[in-house]
Write a protein that holds these residues in place. Structure first.
Motif, PDB file in Angstrom:
ATOM      1  N   SER B  12      31.302   1.618 -16.839  1.00 47.35           N
ATOM      2  CA  SER B  12      31.540   2.511 -15.695  1.00 47.35           C
ATOM      3  C   SER B  12      32.481   3.657 -16.103  1.00 47.35           C
ATOM      4  CB  SER B  12      32.026   1.703 -14.479  1.00 47.35           C
ATOM      5  OG  SER B  12      33.384   1.858 -14.273  1.00 47.35           O
ATOM      6  N   ASP B  13      33.465   3.378 -16.987  1.00 43.61           N
ATOM      7  CA  ASP B  13      34.326   4.453 -17.505  1.00 43.61           C
ATOM      8  C   ASP B  13      33.509   5.489 -18.276  1.00 43.61           C
ATOM      9  OD1 ASP B  13      36.408   3.118 -16.428  1.00 43.61           O
ATOM     10  OD2 ASP B  13      37.282   2.424 -18.327  1.00 43.61           O
ATOM     11  N   LEU B  14      32.611   4.998 -19.123  1.00 41.78           N
ATOM     12  CA  LEU B  14      31.829   5.920 -19.947  1.00 41.78           C
ATOM     13  C   LEU B  14      30.891   6.759 -19.094  1.00 41.78           C
ATOM     14  CD1 LEU B  14      31.018   3.795 -23.129  1.00 41.78           C
ATOM     15  CD2 LEU B  14      32.752   5.560 -22.820  1.00 41.78           C
ATOM     16  N   LYS B  15      30.409   6.142 -18.034  1.00 38.91           N
ATOM     17  CA  LYS B  15      29.538   6.878 -17.129  1.00 38.91           C
ATOM     18  C   LYS B  15      30.309   8.045 -16.518  1.00 38.91           C
ATOM     19  CE  LYS B  15      25.920   6.016 -13.810  1.00 38.91           C
ATOM     20  NZ  LYS B  15      25.348   5.106 -12.817  1.00 38.91           N
ATOM     21  N   ALA B  16      31.557   7.742 -16.118  1.00 36.92           N
ATOM     22  CA  ALA B  16      32.419   8.797 -15.563  1.00 36.92           C
ATOM     23  C   ALA B  16      32.668   9.896 -16.595  1.00 36.92           C
ATOM     24  CB  ALA B  16      33.737   8.185 -15.097  1.00 36.92           C
ATOM     25  N   GLU B  17      32.806   9.460 -17.843  1.00 43.58           N
ATOM     26  CA  GLU B  17      33.013  10.415 -18.931  1.00 43.58           C
ATOM     27  C   GLU B  17      31.730  11.175 -19.253  1.00 43.58           C
ATOM     28  OE1 GLU B  17      34.580   9.555 -23.091  1.00 43.58           O
ATOM     29  OE2 GLU B  17      35.661   8.075 -21.880  1.00 43.58           O
ATOM     30  N   GLY B  18      30.630  10.627 -18.843  1.00 46.05           N
ATOM     31  CA  GLY B  18      29.340  11.272 -19.064  1.00 46.05           C
ATOM     32  C   GLY B  18      28.797  11.119 -20.474  1.00 46.05           C
ATOM     33  N   ARG B  19      29.123  10.001 -21.108  1.00 46.27           N
ATOM     34  CA  ARG B  19      28.514   9.784 -22.423  1.00 46.27           C
ATOM     35  C   ARG B  19      28.038   8.333 -22.578  1.00 46.27           C
ATOM     36  NH1 ARG B  19      31.526   6.967 -26.220  1.00 46.27           N
ATOM     37  NH2 ARG B  19      33.782   6.859 -25.871  1.00 46.27           N
ATOM     38  N   GLY B  20      27.215   8.133 -23.603  1.00 46.23           N
ATOM     39  CA  GLY B  20      26.701   6.796 -23.877  1.00 46.23           C
ATOM     40  C   GLY B  20      27.672   5.992 -24.724  1.00 46.23           C
ATOM     41  N   ALA B  21      27.345   4.730 -24.928  1.00 45.33           N
ATOM     42  CA  ALA B  21      28.230   3.834 -25.666  1.00 45.33           C
ATOM     43  C   ALA B  21      27.658   3.511 -27.041  1.00 45.33           C
ATOM     44  CB  ALA B  21      28.431   2.538 -24.877  1.00 45.33           C
ATOM     45  N   LEU B  22      28.570   3.409 -28.015  1.00 48.68           N
ATOM     46  CA  LEU B  22      28.171   2.933 -29.341  1.00 48.68           C
ATOM     47  C   LEU B  22      28.542   1.454 -29.443  1.00 48.68           C
ATOM     48  CD1 LEU B  22      27.170   3.374 -32.268  1.00 48.68           C
ATOM     49  CD2 LEU B  22      29.558   3.913 -32.863  1.00 48.68           C
ATOM     50  N   VAL B  23      27.519   0.623 -29.669  1.00 44.23           N
ATOM     51  CA  VAL B  23      27.738  -0.809 -29.829  1.00 44.23           C
ATOM     52  C   VAL B  23      27.574  -1.124 -31.313  1.00 44.23           C
ATOM     53  CG1 VAL B  23      26.990  -3.114 -29.115  1.00 44.23           C
ATOM     54  CG2 VAL B  23      26.692  -1.169 -27.558  1.00 44.23           C
ATOM     55  N   THR B  24      28.607  -1.730 -31.902  1.00 43.75           N
ATOM     56  CA  THR B  24      28.514  -2.005 -33.342  1.00 43.75           C
ATOM     57  C   THR B  24      28.485  -3.499 -33.595  1.00 43.75           C
ATOM     58  OG1 THR B  24      30.911  -1.953 -33.517  1.00 43.75           O
ATOM     59  CG2 THR B  24      29.732   0.094 -34.003  1.00 43.75           C
ATOM     60  N   PHE B  25      27.663  -3.888 -34.566  1.00 45.63           N
ATOM     61  CA  PHE B  25      27.532  -5.301 -34.925  1.00 45.63           C
ATOM     62  C   PHE B  25      28.089  -5.543 -36.319  1.00 45.63           C
ATOM     63  CE2 PHE B  25      25.395  -8.580 -37.330  1.00 45.63           C
ATOM     64  CZ  PHE B  25      25.313  -9.654 -36.460  1.00 45.63           C
ATOM     65  N   ILE B  26      28.920  -6.569 -36.440  1.00 49.19           N
ATOM     66  CA  ILE B  26      29.249  -7.109 -37.767  1.00 49.19           C
ATOM     67  C   ILE B  26      29.161  -8.631 -37.680  1.00 49.19           C
ATOM     68  CG2 ILE B  26      30.752  -5.202 -38.482  1.00 49.19           C
ATOM     69  CD1 ILE B  26      33.161  -7.105 -37.821  1.00 49.19           C
ATOM     70  N   THR B  27      29.009  -9.271 -38.826  1.00 51.24           N
ATOM     71  CA  THR B  27      28.965 -10.730 -38.851  1.00 51.24           C
ATOM     72  C   THR B  27      30.367 -11.260 -39.140  1.00 51.24           C
ATOM     73  OG1 THR B  27      26.681 -10.740 -39.598  1.00 51.24           O
ATOM     74  CG2 THR B  27      27.959 -12.729 -40.034  1.00 51.24           C
ATOM     75  N   ALA B  28      30.815 -12.207 -38.331  1.00 55.03           N
ATOM     76  CA  ALA B  28      32.156 -12.765 -38.506  1.00 55.03           C
ATOM     77  C   ALA B  28      32.258 -13.475 -39.855  1.00 55.03           C
ATOM     78  CB  ALA B  28      32.470 -13.746 -37.376  1.00 55.03           C
ATOM     79  N   GLY B  29      33.266 -13.081 -40.635  1.00 57.09           N
ATOM     80  CA  GLY B  29      33.476 -13.737 -41.926  1.00 57.09           C
ATOM     81  C   GLY B  29      32.783 -13.050 -43.085  1.00 57.09           C
ATOM     82  N   ASP B  30      32.138 -11.902 -42.816  1.00 53.75           N
ATOM     83  CA  ASP B  30      31.430 -11.177 -43.871  1.00 53.75           C
ATOM     84  C   ASP B  30      32.273  -9.978 -44.315  1.00 53.75           C
ATOM     85  OD1 ASP B  30      29.529  -9.929 -45.509  1.00 53.75           O
ATOM     86  OD2 ASP B  30      28.667  -8.842 -43.800  1.00 53.75           O
TER      87      ASP B  30
END
Lengths: 403, 280
Positions: B12-30
């Motif tokens: 909802s914050d990002l929507k107010a800011e008017g931009r999309g979200a970057l979702v990043t994936f890493i593997t735990a322990g790598d």
């Protein structure tokens, strides 16, 4: 036979045998397995489908397979009257063809134009490559890189039959990794591809479907035993990797409570260590390859590699119906080691003139223990589910013979 | 859904800011626990809006080679579920805002005990779960206990999820919906952006949840194209990048598999670069 308390009614409509089975797959595959389930239900109701399958089982696979009184073995062991169900005499040399014929007819019926499969020892791979050739469908077989090396005669057979072999190097390069890779292929080629799973495991409806196609074994035994002895057998013995030959023999007898049933797992170098493939006797319930069942796993739920002298048994899981039959106590799950299986392999070759595959050699190893404890009028049927030609090289190696 | 989670707040914050979200994936322990934790802590600073932390599994059937290898590295280094949850707990000591979602397969959770797992995950500071091999048909296994424990359960919709099936997928989903941009496994084929945008639009007619797009996204341009959309069609709310990040980790290991000194810095640069795709 579908009475309320029958043991033959499973699975339920969500694919559960007790708490086992189910459909644990990624969303991309969900619509596909629901479609498969529906197509299989419809095929089951269609007399034309059954007619075509029966025709192929008779004229292409060579069914019914003989029920053979192993007279010298019975005499040698000095107890039960031992019969072999000779499924090693089928076309392609094992029971695997029963299931492959059923599934390829279903693939054709669903309009699929490409076949994939996983294989360990290569018996299922050969059977899939065979039916794919017969029905003119391109076929890709995933096989662990380690197994490709160990089972070169079967690799060559599959290539002769026109299949493409994809050696799998991911993970540890064995049967379970081959199955992972087949699932990855399926999820990528959802529109045209049919996945022929070789054992009675995987997401619903595979365990039930494979069992149904393999149950021809048990149904024939009922008839043949009535003809030979005028009554049902007293006990049944079959080896278990994923459990398709065993469930095929056992299922038609589940409600005959007087029939004792034994499934023999591969104890490898012994159940006490980690070098075995006995998921029921040495594993715990878990979820892998689409179903909940007993699995070889560590304390953190990571899947362990199975070990057996027989490449067809070293799978870390087991069909979910077996998991249920263990919990309710209907089937006795026992085990035989590599060494015991090798001894049984040699014994059968010399006494009966039949070279068995290493897989049913495990069943035979248990028969060797069991038969002497039983009276002479006890009728014991063992499923000789594959022939040993494929194994002569690895057996020679184990016996220290240079070829 | 009545849960107001870090995930809901962030979107909802990002929507107010008017931009999309970057979702990043890493593997735990790598590639090992320490470096993995260092990368995890740096993700928000470099522009990650939501974190997906992979729980390594021996048999990651839905993943391509990059993430499979990441799992293998983590497990070879002795990563366990307890260590993964502890990473989250330590992460939360300094960061109470960035949503963190655990992603993985069911067996390690089943073995841990689903009820205990969702409780411990919540306590550690986890916000949501993505568990690839538990479909809506098996909601009582994990999804319902997770919701009960106050976690978002994020489901995947795929190109094979048609309009008839979509409501089932959406039924108990909260936080966001993860749209898998290709039929296939992670990190192999590049998505067809026009096709993805149409599917996102189709999904958005059925739900008010944010839609994140992932599988095969590796460049800032792809990120930009997916969140920006076109003149005719709106973009997605978020983009997930995973394989490209863990591949960068792989590329910064020496021949013995030990992390090179510049590894964390190189990953950070990649994250900033990807983040630039949603900030222009």
């Amino acid at each position: 036979m579908t009475t309320a308390n029958s043991l033959m009614n499973g699975p339920d409509d969500r694919g559960h045998f007790g708490k086992y089975g189910g459909r644990f797959v990624a969303e991309t595959l969900m619509p596909l397995i629901l479609e498969l389930e529906q197509a299989y239900d419809e095929a089951n109701q269609d007399p034309e489908f059954q007619k075509e399958l029966n025709y192929l089982l008779t004229h292409y696979a060579g069914r019914p397979s003989a029920l053979y009184h192993a007279e010298r073995l019975s005499e040698h062991l000095g107890g039960a009257k031992i019969y072999f169900k000779r499924d090693e005499l089928n076309h392609t040399g094992s029971h695997k063809i029963n299931n492959c014929l059923g599934q390829i007819l279903l693939a054709k019926r669903m309009g699929k134009t490409r076949i994939i499969a996983e294989t360990g020892a290569g018996q299922h791979g050969v059977a899939v490559a065979t039916v794919a050739a017969r029905f003119n469908l391109p076929c890709t077989v995933f096989m662990g890189a380690t197994d490709v090396e160990r089972q070169s005669p079967n690799v060559f057979r599959m290539k002769l039959l026109g299949a493409e072999i994809r050696p799998v190097t991911s993970g540890r390069g064995t049967l379970k990794d081959a199955m992972n890779e087949a699932l990855r292929d399926w999820v990528t080629n959802v529109d045209d591809t049919f996945y022929i799973i070789g054992t009675a495991a995987g997401p619903h409806p595979y365990p039930a479907m494979v069992r149904d196609f393999q149950s021809v074994i048990g149904r024939e035994v009922r008839e043949q035993m009535m003809e030979a002895e005028g009554r049902l057998p007293d006990s049944l013995v079959a080896c278990i990797g994923g459990g398709s030959n065993a469930i095929g023999l056992f299922h038609p007898f589940l409600d005959d409570r007087d029939v004792d049933i034994y499934g023999v797992e591969a104890a490898g170098r012994g159940l006490e260590g980690n070098e075995h493939a006995a998921s029921l006797n040495g594993g715990e319930p878990g979820v892998l390859h689409g179903n909940r069942t007993y699995l070889l796993q560590d304390d953190d739920g990571q899947i362990l590699e199975g070990h057996s002298i027989s490449a067809g048994l070293d799978y870390p899981g087991i069909g979910p119906e077996h998991a249920w039959l263990k919990d309710i106590g209907r089937v006795n799950y026992v085990s035989a080691t590599d060494v015991e299986a090798l001894d049984a392999f040699k014994m059968c070759s010399k006494l009966e003139g039949i070279i068995p595959a290493l897989e049913p050699s495990h069943a035979l190893a248990y028969v060797k223990q069991l038969a002497p404890t039983l009276p002479k009028d006890h009728l014991l049927v063992m499923n000789l589910c594959g022939r040993g030609d494929k194994d002569v090289f690895s057996v020679a190696e184990h016996l220290g013979v240079e070829m | 859904m009545t849960i107001t989670s870090r995930i809901d707040r962030r979107f909802s914050d990002l929507k107010a800011e008017g931009r999309g979200a970057l979702v990043t994936f890493i593997t735990a322990g790598d590639p090992n626990l320490d470096i993995s934790f260092e990368i995890l802590k740096s993700l928000p600073k470099n522009g990650a809006d939501v974190i997906e932390l992979g729980m390594p599994f021996s048999d990651p059937m839905a993943d391509g080679p990059a993430i499979q290898l990441a799992s293998e590295r983590a497990l070879a280094g002795g990563q366990t579920m307890a260590k993964t949850l502890d990473m989250v707990r330590r992460f939360r000591e300094d960061d109470d805002d960035t949503p963190l979602v655990l992603m993985g397969y069911y067996n390690p959770i089943y073995h841990y005990g689903p009820e205990q797992f969702v409780k411990d995950a919540k306590t550690a500071g986890v916000d949501g779960l993505i568990v690839v091999d538990v479909p809506p048909e098996a909601d009582e296994e994990l999804c319902l206990p997770a919701i009960q424990a106050g976690l978002n359960f994020i489901r995947l919709a795929t190109p094979t999820t048609d309009d008839e099936r979509l409501p089932k997928v959406l039924e108990n989903t909260s936080g966001f919906l993860y749209y898998v941009s290709v039929t296939g496994i992670t990190g192999v084929n590049a998505p067809d952006i026009a096709d993805v945008l149409q599917n996102v639009a189709r999904i958005k007619t059925k739900t008010s949840l944010p839609v994140a797009v992932g599988f095969g996204v590796k460049s800032a341009e792809q990120v930009r194209a997916i969140v920006s959309g076109t003149d005719e069609i709106a973009g997605a709310d978020a983009v997930v990048v995973g394989s490209a990040i863990v591949r960068t980790i792989e590329e910064n290991l020496d021949e013995q598999g030990q992390p090179k000194s510049e590894l964390v810095e190189t990953v950070n640069k990649l994250i900033s670069e990807l983040a630039s795709g949603i900030r222009t």
